[in-house]
Write a protein that holds these residues in place. Structure first.
Motif, mmCIF file in Angstrom:
data_model
loop_
_atom_site.group_PDB
_atom_site.id
_atom_site.type_symbol
_atom_site.label_atom_id
_atom_site.label_comp_id
_atom_site.label_asym_id
_atom_site.label_seq_id
_atom_site.Cartn_x
_atom_site.Cartn_y
_atom_site.Cartn_z
ATOM 1 N N VAL A 180 54.087 -4.009 23.015
ATOM 2 C CA VAL A 180 53.815 -2.722 23.666
ATOM 3 C C VAL A 180 53.920 -1.586 22.650
ATOM 4 O O VAL A 180 53.078 -0.677 22.619
ATOM 5 N N LEU A 181 54.927 -1.660 21.821
ATOM 6 C CA LEU A 181 55.096 -0.605 20.821
ATOM 7 C C LEU A 181 53.922 -0.586 19.846
ATOM 8 O O LEU A 181 53.451 0.481 19.434
ATOM 9 N N ARG A 182 53.431 -1.767 19.491
ATOM 10 C CA ARG A 182 52.279 -1.816 18.589
ATOM 11 C C ARG A 182 51.083 -1.139 19.243
ATOM 12 O O ARG A 182 50.402 -0.325 18.623
ATOM 13 N N HIS A 183 50.828 -1.463 20.486
ATOM 14 C CA HIS A 183 49.725 -0.797 21.174
ATOM 15 C C HIS A 183 49.942 0.716 21.252
ATOM 16 O O HIS A 183 49.011 1.496 21.054
ATOM 17 N N ASP A 209 28.936 15.492 21.117
ATOM 18 C CA ASP A 209 29.976 16.019 21.997
ATOM 19 C C ASP A 209 31.300 15.321 21.715
ATOM 20 O O ASP A 209 31.430 14.121 21.968
ATOM 21 N N PRO A 210 32.286 16.035 21.186
ATOM 22 C CA PRO A 210 33.566 15.412 20.863
ATOM 23 C C PRO A 210 34.212 14.738 22.070
ATOM 24 O O PRO A 210 34.867 13.696 21.915
ATOM 25 N N ALA A 211 34.026 15.309 23.236
ATOM 26 C CA ALA A 211 34.609 14.703 24.437
ATOM 27 C C ALA A 211 34.035 13.311 24.673
ATOM 28 O O ALA A 211 34.755 12.388 25.074
ATOM 29 N N LEU A 212 32.753 13.163 24.398
ATOM 30 C CA LEU A 212 32.111 11.860 24.585
ATOM 31 C C LEU A 212 32.649 10.845 23.592
ATOM 32 O O LEU A 212 32.936 9.692 23.948
ATOM 33 N N LEU A 213 32.794 11.271 22.345
ATOM 34 C CA LEU A 213 33.377 10.370 21.347
ATOM 35 C C LEU A 213 34.791 9.970 21.766
ATOM 36 O O LEU A 213 35.189 8.804 21.636
ATOM 37 N N TYR A 214 35.518 10.941 22.300
ATOM 38 C CA TYR A 214 36.908 10.687 22.698
ATOM 39 C C TYR A 214 36.981 9.627 23.800
ATOM 40 O O TYR A 214 37.693 8.632 23.677
ATOM 41 N N THR A 215 36.240 9.865 24.853
ATOM 42 C CA THR A 215 36.294 8.905 25.966
ATOM 43 C C THR A 215 35.770 7.536 25.537
ATOM 44 O O THR A 215 36.261 6.506 26.001
ATOM 45 N N ALA A 220 37.300 1.928 24.116
ATOM 46 C CA ALA A 220 37.536 0.877 23.122
ATOM 47 C C ALA A 220 39.001 0.471 23.116
ATOM 48 O O ALA A 220 39.332 -0.718 22.994
ATOM 49 N N LEU A 221 39.888 1.438 23.260
ATOM 50 C CA LEU A 221 41.321 1.127 23.286
ATOM 51 C C LEU A 221 41.646 0.243 24.484
ATOM 52 O O LEU A 221 42.397 -0.733 24.379
ATOM 53 N N LEU A 222 41.075 0.576 25.631
ATOM 54 C CA LEU A 222 41.312 -0.236 26.821
ATOM 55 C C LEU A 222 40.694 -1.620 26.645
ATOM 56 O O LEU A 222 41.268 -2.618 27.093
ATOM 57 N N ASP A 223 39.542 -1.678 25.984
ATOM 58 C CA ASP A 223 38.924 -2.978 25.711
ATOM 59 C C ASP A 223 39.816 -3.831 24.834
ATOM 60 O O ASP A 223 39.935 -5.042 25.020
ATOM 61 N N ASP A 224 40.453 -3.198 23.854
ATOM 62 C CA ASP A 224 41.339 -3.928 22.953
ATOM 63 C C ASP A 224 42.436 -4.629 23.742
ATOM 64 O O ASP A 224 42.796 -5.771 23.452
#
Lengths: 231, 231
Positions: A180-183, A209-215, A220-224
């Motif tokens: 968990v800490l690693r994530h 759009d930076p917001a689009l890149l962010y989401t 990708a983080l959730l996919d990981d």
DNA sequence: AACTTTAGTGATATAATATAACAAATGTGA
DNA sequence: TCACATTTGTTATATTATATCACTAAAGTT
């Protein structure tokens, strides 16, 4: 009415300290950290510069106050988001947390940079900031803990890193697991990379759009995490 | 010998400019950006402070010089790594590029922060820096172009972002594709997140090896590309 | 040799942090 | 209420910075 445990003098003292910090915050927002000046604050408060040295040992002391306030404020914002996001799934909660962090940073860029930007030359952060920095990350760790991410890490590097984190976290906070800490670390570094570059204006004139890149990166983080469960 | 196209005076001029920048660079490394002082440089060069205003219009002008030099230096380091990494596979090349970037940043933290850290208050970067910033990213884009990443992007957000990037890149550099540019952006933001936090000392006292976290994230970045090909 | 450009100096304006010596306001005990 | 101590403010001063200006000396050019 009720006898005040803290005398009137002490209250005036903290009041002027707060007033000075409020002005400093405005200076910070208007002209960056270099524009924060005890003399200018004093002038605005109708007081000479040296008078403020009764309230702040030095300019760094004032900055410490600003940093601690900013940490508390950001932590409060993230915690509020966590309470609101708790309604949905842990994944949705993480989305809300990430969004709240970026929103807070964009609303007050200089304060974000005060926390995570280039350290002030010669300035050393007081120890008070360590638990505050933890407080900001804690909601992310909580949400990640609610996900089944602890299962079988893939990759030797990944597991080696988790081993290091496990042995370190046991001393201070044994209820957080290494995976968990690693994530949490990964979330922190990736979100910070995006937010800091945006806040510093490095995305300007880049036609997206930076917001689009962010989401997209949050996706990708959730996919990981998903990839880890599947393995 | 050969008649010099640029007069001796002009050469002396650039020489003293270089000398001043070299001292400024040392000041930067020793005490951060706040320690860079025209007066101190002049004293060290055996010259009064105002004399340096013949060579630099202002302190910001000197900083611009440092920034341009740092960009060039970093770009050269990355390009050198690209030439060395070209022997192996594109994936291995990306690894080498990522490693070179971090190595450069750790060797001279203040210079990295000068480029990607908190912008100097009141300072506006000259237009010269835009192509230099592109030069740093170019080897990454080249290596990514050599990979089969262009195929069918997954996710609506991802493709929307790539559309934005495609329409923007066509004006300046039509030979770079949107998907490649998106991956380049992601590499940039993630590596910057890791490097900046490490360089700023935010990983201190956290009981793990930053290098291990870094390479683990590079693995994840390479995995992301793999995931796209498979789809 | 006369002229122009360049590079340096010292003086000065302005503003910053920070300390010290001193005065005034404020609160507290007898 | 009055004497005392604490706190808070002032002015003056030391130090250091950026930056401009007027002036002088040197170097290069015609």
């Amino acid at each position: 009415m009720s006898k005040e445990p803290v005398g009137r003098r002490a209250r005036y003292r903290t009041e002027t300290r707060e007033e000075a910090k409020a002005i400093a915050l405005r200076q910070l927002a208007e002209g960056g950290i270099g524009a924060v000046s005890l003399n200018a604050i004093g002038k605005e408060m109708g007081v000479t510069g040296p008078a403020l040295y009764r309230y702040f040992a030095s300019r760094d002391d004032l900055l410490s106050g600003l940093i601690i306030d900013a940490y508390s404020d950001l932590a409060a914002a993230v915690e509020l988001a966590a309470r609101q996001g708790d309604q949905g799934s842990p994944r949705e909660c993480l989305r809300v947390l990430a969004e709240a962090t970026r929103t807070w940073a964009l609303a007050q860029p200089h304060r974000y940079l005060l926390l995570y930007g280039t350290p002030v030359p010669g300035y050393v952060a007081p120890d008070d900031t360590v638990p505050l920095a933890r407080r900001v990350l804690a909601p992310f760790l909580d949400a990640l803990s609610a996900l089944p991410v602890a299962g079988a890490p893939t990759g030797s590097r990944r597991s080696a890193l988790e081993t290091q984190l496990t042995t370190w976290i046991q001393a201070t906070n044994p209820h957080t697991s290494g995976p968990v800490l690693r994530h949490g670390l990964v979330w922190w570094t990736r979100l910070h990379g995006l937010i800091s570059l945006e806040v510093e204006g490095h995305f300007a004139l880049m036609g997206f759009d930076p917001a689009l890149l962010y989401t997209t990166e949050v996706d990708a983080l959730l996919d990981d995490i998903g990839a880890v469960i599947e393995s």
